[in-house]
Design a protein around this motif. Structure first.
Motif, short mmCIF file in Angstrom:
data_model
loop_
_atom_site.label_atom_id
_atom_site.label_comp_id
_atom_site.label_asym_id
_atom_site.label_seq_id
_atom_site.Cartn_x
_atom_site.Cartn_y
_atom_site.Cartn_z
N VAL A 185 11.71 29.31 58.00
CA VAL A 185 11.49 30.53 56.61
C VAL A 185 10.75 28.88 55.93
CG1 VAL A 185 13.92 30.46 55.49
CG2 VAL A 185 11.72 33.02 56.33
N THR A 186 11.53 28.29 55.43
CA THR A 186 10.29 27.61 54.58
C THR A 186 9.26 27.25 55.17
OG1 THR A 186 12.84 27.52 53.70
CG2 THR A 186 11.43 25.97 53.02
N ASP A 187 9.44 27.20 56.45
CA ASP A 187 8.16 26.01 56.97
C ASP A 187 7.09 27.51 56.55
OD1 ASP A 187 9.30 23.45 56.92
OD2 ASP A 187 10.67 24.34 58.89
N ILE A 188 7.87 28.10 57.63
CA ILE A 188 6.71 29.41 57.61
C ILE A 188 5.73 30.03 56.18
CG2 ILE A 188 5.96 31.94 58.50
CD1 ILE A 188 9.01 31.23 60.44
N LYS A 189 7.36 30.42 55.33
CA LYS A 189 6.18 30.34 53.91
C LYS A 189 4.96 28.96 53.04
CE LYS A 189 10.26 33.45 52.66
NZ LYS A 189 11.69 33.01 51.73
N GLN A 190 5.48 28.13 53.82
CA GLN A 190 4.48 26.89 53.02
C GLN A 190 3.36 27.04 53.49
OE1 GLN A 190 7.10 23.15 53.67
NE2 GLN A 190 8.20 23.70 51.57
N TYR A 191 3.42 27.17 54.89
CA TYR A 191 2.51 27.86 56.04
C TYR A 191 1.18 28.27 55.54
CZ TYR A 191 -0.74 27.45 59.71
OH TYR A 191 -2.34 27.56 60.43
N ILE A 192 1.85 29.23 55.23
CA ILE A 192 1.56 30.55 55.05
C ILE A 192 0.19 30.46 53.56
CG2 ILE A 192 1.45 32.97 54.29
CD1 ILE A 192 3.61 33.54 56.62
N ARG A 193 1.01 29.98 52.77
CA ARG A 193 0.91 29.02 50.67
C ARG A 193 -0.46 28.93 50.88
NH1 ARG A 193 6.48 29.18 50.14
NH2 ARG A 193 7.46 31.35 48.13
N SER A 194 -0.49 27.44 51.87
CA SER A 194 -1.49 27.26 52.24
C SER A 194 -2.41 27.55 52.92
CB SER A 194 -0.59 25.59 53.44
OG SER A 194 -1.03 26.38 54.39
N LYS A 195 -2.96 28.36 53.34
CA LYS A 195 -3.95 29.10 53.39
C LYS A 195 -4.46 30.99 52.89
CE LYS A 195 -3.85 26.79 57.18
NZ LYS A 195 -4.79 26.16 58.07
N ASP A 196 -3.44 30.29 51.44
CA ASP A 196 -3.94 31.03 50.81
C ASP A 196 -3.80 32.34 51.19
OD1 ASP A 196 -4.57 29.34 49.00
OD2 ASP A 196 -6.63 29.11 49.42
N ILE A 197 -3.00 32.82 52.00
CA ILE A 197 -2.61 34.70 52.19
C ILE A 197 -1.06 35.20 51.63
CG2 ILE A 197 -1.47 35.38 54.53
CD1 ILE A 197 -2.89 33.66 55.90
#
Length: 718
Positions: free
Chosen positions: A77-89
């Motif tokens: 879940v940490t990886d998922i959140k970091q990726y979503i934040r990197s896309k400014d979503i």
């Protein structure tokens, strides 16, 4: 009083539906296929092409339930959140999913700004507006394309699975026609005569459920089989996607058996019954195990209630997004121990902090039974307990659980085997959360026996995962299919499709590993399978193949102890039964195996709840006599042994009939067989003479004198 009517009027539901149903394919996450322009977008999304088989040849399709695959690097879940934040979503952190704006709906036409749900455990996503679903890799690819193409959204058609073959299209159309035919032929309860409606309600114990409630949920009656029809409405337009038929059948013991049939088949049936009646602002829901229970809860309390598609055996993760809006989820899956165990397992998927559980007991039966008895269902729901608990509990908190086990001793003992009644006598049943160690001589049929043992449970609804590292899955599936059909199908290929269709309905899955594997990779796959498919039984064949990829500098016994400890912890934490096959140490051919014969037995025998040994003895009149010995039983301490007969035509084992002739044991003699037999004969003769002399010496003096005189008399006559 209506038992005779049941016997005369009820017919098998299989006569209603078509004899064969292929699974209805949802949008697949196995591959991506882009059908529209621009070409740059298509080039960025990898596509796999489905090659149709030549006409006149047998076509095979890949079914997602045949294997359990897990990515090499599990997502967190940490990886998922970091990726979503990197896309400014932007996203909302839900109970079991992350909520993000749907990328498949135009910004101007979005009804809900956060309608795309990403599973925290697997990364799989579902858009509730378009029903587009896929894997975490699929979502990443789509977001990358949107960013590079500077687009605000993608067409829902961007994600497609393998194109359907002509056979699949025809079967799918046949299913839809069958659904429409049954639905149009069904009758609303309010249109039935009052006496007939009351009789049907009495059959299903819903006499207190009004016609208004039945009509509200869309329940109808299919007269040809006297079956209740529960509709599956889904999709953006709430169209009719499937049906479940429930029939009642009387027995000689005046009990009523309820039979279910779904169209499409159960593996593709994802109806959360009652969901269309839930409002967007509802914050509380009651989840039940059966449709009748959902009707009873809503009738008595007025609360939103839904029913799981396959009872207490499974909560498909694809349904989790539909339950995200509720701040409180009360699980009332039934009134027995099995439903209580399922409630605790499902609460982990849904989020412990918002789940409440109705503890079964004498005064808290299933909802439909409680309504029939006139109990106050609102009081029962208020007495539910929170699923989240502290690490330390008192006996006051355990008191009801202890009482429940004393009252429901048969259910606590676990699922009974139908093919091995003697094993039920010793082990009492198959229980979740236990570790079973199984061993036997090389070539004695360990894999064949344990496959039948697991198949017996799987046929009773125990979701099973096979990890066969020694033989490939095709050969294993062939063995189990032969045991399932109880015949050699190569001699009757015309019935292969018949048995294969029935075998395909079993909740049986296979890991794709073969040969030596790393324990972490296998454990990740098992955890994924438990979450995704609600696996209750995992078979590992065998332990020695798990040790090949470990650190060679470490002692092999230490490695084995570590692996056994990992499986022990997994079985306890996941509430899943693990059967571990371990080869024995090298023993003499004429010696029976013992618990100490298990390779590295100290840790294995200590951690195991059950130890089973397949014994084999060399025989004169046949290749060998087999028996199953239980040397450890942590549940109640009973141990024992019973004989087995191997039936080669069906690759099955059976308990021999009483009074069968005993077979003489013989030791294997590879060299000098004739000389050995002669020596054994001479030794036996001399041993008999020595015994006679010893008896003569011990005899009384009068007897010896008489025998001596008799001998002199015989010599004189000669």
């Amino acid at each position: 009083m209506w038992g005779g009517f049941l016997l005369r009027g009820s017919t098998c539901l299989l006569q209603v539906a078509a004899p064969r149903f292929l699974p209805h394919h949802h949008v697949s996450s196995a591959c991506l296929r882009v059908l529209h322009k621009p070409p740059d977008q298509a080039s960025r999304l990898c596509a796999k092409v489905y090659i149709s088989p030549p006409s006149g040849t047998r076509g095979y399709k890949k079914d997602s339930k045949s294997t359990v695959e897990f990515p090499g690097t599990p997502i967190t879940v940490t990886d998922i959140k970091q990726y979503i934040r990197s896309k400014d979503i932007q996203f909302h952190d839900g109970y079991s999913c992350l909520h993000i704006p749907s990328i498949f709906v135009n910004v101007a036409s979005r009804k809900d700004s956060f309608s795309l749900f990403v599973d925290k455990t697997t990364g799989q996503f579902l858009c509730k507006d378009t029903l587009v679903e896929g894997s975490w890799e699929d979502l990443q690819d789509c977001l990358e394309v949107m960013q590079k193409e500077e687009q605000d959204f993608l067409s829902p058609q961007v994600l497609l699975g393998y194109p359907e073959s002509m056979e699949e299209q025809e079967e799918r159309e046949r299913e839809l026609m069958e659904v429409q035919r049954i639905w149009s032929s069904s009758v609303v309860f309010s249109d039935l005569p009052e006496d007939e409606a009351q009789l049907i309600k009495a059959m299903f114990q819903i006499t207190k459920v009004s016609n208004v409630t039945l009509k509200k949920f869309g329940v109808r009656l299919f007269k040809p089989t006297k079956s209740l029809v529960f509709p599956w409405f889904g999709g953006p337009e709430s169209s009719l996607k499937g049906l479940k038929l429930l029939s009642a059948q009387g027995t000689e013991t005046d009990k009523v058996l309820y039979n279910e049939a779904t169209v499409p088949k159960s593996s593709s049936y994802y109806n959360l019954f009652g969901l269309p009646l839930v409002g967007r602002m509802d914050s509380e829901v009651v989840v039940t195990g059966h449709e009748l229970d959902a009707l009873a809860v809503h009738q008595a309390t007025g609360l939103p209630s839904v029913a799981l598609p396959r009872g207490v055996s499974c909560l498909p993760p694809v349904l989790l997004p539909y339950l995200e809006q509720f701040k409180r989820v009360t699980l009332w899956l039934g009134g027995d121990i099995r439903s209580w165990e399922a409630s605790k397992i499902f609460s982990r998927k849904l989020g412990l902090r918002r789940c409440w559980l109705v503890r079964p007991g004498e005064y808290r039966p299933s909802p439909v039974e409680a309504l029939a008895r006139g109990k106050n269902l609102s009081h029962i729901l208020k007495a539910s307990i929170p699923a989240a608990h502290k690490s330390i509990v008192s006996f006051k908190q355990l008191r009801e659980d202890v009482y429940g086990e004393l009252v429901n001793t048969d259910q606590v003992a676990g699922v009974k085997w139908t093919r091995f009644p003697e094993l039920n006598r010793i082990l009492k049943g198959h229980r979740k959360g236990e570790l079973t160690v199984f061993t036997g001589p090389t070539g004695s049929g360990k894999t064949t026996f344990i496959s039948e043992l697991a198949l017996d449970l799987c046929m009773q609804g125990v979701n099973t995962l096979w990890g066969s590292f020694e033989i490939n899955n095709v050969r294993l599936a062939k063995i189990m299919l032969t045991q399932f059909a109880m015949q050699r199908l190569e001699e009757d290929l015309e019935r292969y499709d018949f048995w294969a269709d029935k075998f395909e309905e079993l909740p049986l899955y296979f890991m794709t590993f073969h040969g030596q594997q790393n324990i972490k990779t296998v454990l990740d796959t098992m955890q994924h399978a438990v979450y995704l498919y609600d696996i209750n039984h995992v078979i590992i064949d065998n332990l020695q193949f798990m040790m090949g990829q470990e650190n060679l500098s470490v002692d092999k016994f230490a490695v084995q102890d570590h692996i056994i400890g990992v499986f022990r912890k997994f079985a306890t934490n996941s509430c899943c039964h693990v059967t571990l096959i371990i080869h024995p140490r090298k023993e003499e051919d004429d010696r029976e195996l013992q618990t100490a014969s298990i390779f590295g037995s100290a840790k294995a025998s200590q951690e195991a709840d059950n130890v089973l040994i397949l014994q084999e003895k060399k025989m004169v009149t046949c290749p060998g006599r087999r028996s199953l010995q239980v040397t450890k039983n942590r549940f109640d301490g009973d141990v024992g042994i019973f004989p087995l007969d191997f039936i080669k035509s069906s690759l099955t084992f059976a308990t021999p009939l009483k009074g069968k002739h005993k077979l003489r044991k013989v030791a294997a003699k590879p060299e000098g067989e004739g000389e050995a037999e002669e020596a054994e004969g001479n030794a036996a003769t001399s041993k008999k003479d020595d015994v006679k002399k010893e008896k003569t010496a011990k005899a009384p003096k009068s007897q010896r004198t008489a025998k001596s005189a008799s001998g002199v008399h015989e010599t004189a006559q000669k």
